[in-house]
Motif scaffolding. Structure first.
Motif, PDB file in Angstrom:
ATOM      1  N   PHE A 194       0.702  -1.208   0.030  1.00 39.15           N
ATOM      2  CA  PHE A 194       0.003   0.157  -0.119  1.00 39.15           C
ATOM      3  C   PHE A 194       0.781   1.253  -0.035  1.00 39.15           C
ATOM      4  O   PHE A 194       0.214   2.444  -0.039  1.00 39.15           O
ATOM      5  CB  PHE A 194      -0.985  -0.031   1.091  1.00 39.15           C
ATOM      6  CG  PHE A 194      -2.107  -1.131   1.377  1.00 39.15           C
ATOM      7  CD1 PHE A 194      -2.931  -1.340   0.472  1.00 39.15           C
ATOM      8  CD2 PHE A 194      -1.836  -2.154   2.033  1.00 39.15           C
ATOM      9  CE1 PHE A 194      -3.590  -2.226   0.097  1.00 39.15           C
ATOM     10  CE2 PHE A 194      -2.611  -3.273   1.696  1.00 39.15           C
ATOM     11  CZ  PHE A 194      -3.664  -3.368   0.992  1.00 39.15           C
ATOM     12  N   GLN A 195       2.125   1.070  -0.122  1.00 42.65           N
ATOM     13  CA  GLN A 195       2.903   2.290  -0.035  1.00 42.65           C
ATOM     14  C   GLN A 195       4.280   2.130  -0.961  1.00 42.65           C
ATOM     15  O   GLN A 195       4.539   0.984  -1.291  1.00 42.65           O
ATOM     16  CB  GLN A 195       3.483   2.719   1.333  1.00 42.65           C
ATOM     17  CG  GLN A 195       4.401   1.892   1.744  1.00 42.65           C
ATOM     18  CD  GLN A 195       4.668   2.108   3.332  1.00 42.65           C
ATOM     19  OE1 GLN A 195       3.743   2.566   4.179  1.00 42.65           O
ATOM     20  NE2 GLN A 195       5.898   2.022   3.462  1.00 42.65           N
ATOM     21  N   ARG A 223       4.876   6.617   0.367  1.00 42.63           N
ATOM     22  CA  ARG A 223       3.916   7.314  -0.129  1.00 42.63           C
ATOM     23  C   ARG A 223       2.620   6.176  -0.434  1.00 42.63           C
ATOM     24  O   ARG A 223       3.118   5.372  -0.937  1.00 42.63           O
ATOM     25  CB  ARG A 223       4.158   8.218  -1.338  1.00 42.63           C
ATOM     26  CG  ARG A 223       4.885   9.401  -1.208  1.00 42.63           C
ATOM     27  CD  ARG A 223       5.123  10.181  -2.363  1.00 42.63           C
ATOM     28  NE  ARG A 223       6.160  11.413  -2.007  1.00 42.63           N
ATOM     29  CZ  ARG A 223       7.393  11.217  -2.609  1.00 42.63           C
ATOM     30  NH1 ARG A 223       7.658  10.051  -3.458  1.00 42.63           N
ATOM     31  NH2 ARG A 223       8.353  11.769  -2.217  1.00 42.63           N
ATOM     32  N   PRO A 224       1.455   6.784  -0.394  1.00 38.29           N
ATOM     33  CA  PRO A 224       0.180   5.645  -0.709  1.00 38.29           C
ATOM     34  C   PRO A 224       0.486   5.016  -2.317  1.00 38.29           C
ATOM     35  O   PRO A 224       0.847   6.002  -3.079  1.00 38.29           O
ATOM     36  CB  PRO A 224      -1.235   6.473  -0.375  1.00 38.29           C
ATOM     37  CG  PRO A 224      -0.594   7.660   0.118  1.00 38.29           C
ATOM     38  CD  PRO A 224       0.864   7.878   0.022  1.00 38.29           C
ATOM     39  N   LEU A 284      -5.083   3.522  -3.858  1.00 36.55           N
ATOM     40  CA  LEU A 284      -6.235   4.026  -3.304  1.00 36.55           C
ATOM     41  C   LEU A 284      -7.591   3.614  -3.597  1.00 36.55           C
ATOM     42  O   LEU A 284      -7.910   3.137  -4.886  1.00 36.55           O
ATOM     43  CB  LEU A 284      -6.138   5.587  -4.246  1.00 36.55           C
ATOM     44  CG  LEU A 284      -7.363   6.650  -3.593  1.00 36.55           C
ATOM     45  CD1 LEU A 284      -6.938   6.940  -2.218  1.00 36.55           C
ATOM     46  CD2 LEU A 284      -7.115   7.873  -4.329  1.00 36.55           C
TER      47      LEU A 284
END
Length: 193
Positions: free
Chosen positions: A147-148, A153-154, A157
């Motif tokens: 998820f990063q 950072r993501p 989404l």
């Protein structure tokens, strides 16, 4: 790439012409002492005569050259010399504090690799076909932190929560004629028709 003694080495690329880096005499002595460790870190260093406090870098980690090519392609300034100086300083500090022991990749190499990973990533708005989407999801499923990105950072989404999406049964509804007549009457009276 494994070394003959089971050591791992970073892949390196030849720099032509060799890059000239100024060092102190103490730094040069230290770099000479740990020449093998420098080679394992992807650097090939040539030492000049004793009066000239300069080293020539003939090979650097391949990721530095790839980073340079990406920066030049984007119309940015060359970065290899800056990255190389930072990398050398990090190696010198590591040799001084650990006596040459290299346990993990250096911060500089990790930073360059992280940057490359993000620049080559699939971005929002990129068009993917169904097979590419499936392959991407399969690859993400195998990641420790899917998820990063490498910078934290993501990378994913959520667009919709499928668990809470209510699928209504298909019901054949008749149009509400009374509502349509009322709407039509309102439009007619207001003069919008």
């Amino acid at each position: 790439m494994p070394d003959a003694a089971g050591q791992r080495r970073l892949c390196s690329s030849t720099v032509c012409p060799p890059m000239e880096i100024s060092c102190t005499q103490d730094e040069i002595r230290l770099l000479r002492l740990y020449r093998k460790q420098l080679e394992a870190a992807g650097l090939q260093v040539e030492f000049c005569d004793a009066e000239n406090p300069v080293i020539l870098i003939k090979k650097v980690p391949a990721c530095f050259i790839e980073k340079e090519a990406n920066e030049v392609r984007r119309g940015r300034h060359p970065v290899t010399q800056t990255i190389l100086k930072e990398f050398l300083q990090e190696q010198i500090e590591m040799f001084q504090s650990t006596g040459g022991f290299q346990g993990v990749l250096s911060r500089t190499v990790l930073k360059v690799l992280s940057s490359q990973a993000c620049h080559g990533a699939v971005k929002f708005g990129d068009v993917l076909n169904v097979e590419e989407c499936k392959s991407l999801m399969d690859s993400l499923a195998g990641c420790d932190l899917p998820f990063q990105c490498a910078h934290g950072r993501p990378s994913i989404l959520p667009l919709v929560d499928l668990d809470h999406l209510v699928v209504e049964k298909e019901v054949h509804r008749r149009p509400n004629l009374q509502k349509l007549q009322q709407l039509n009457k309102t439009r007619f009276n207001s003069g919008s028709i």
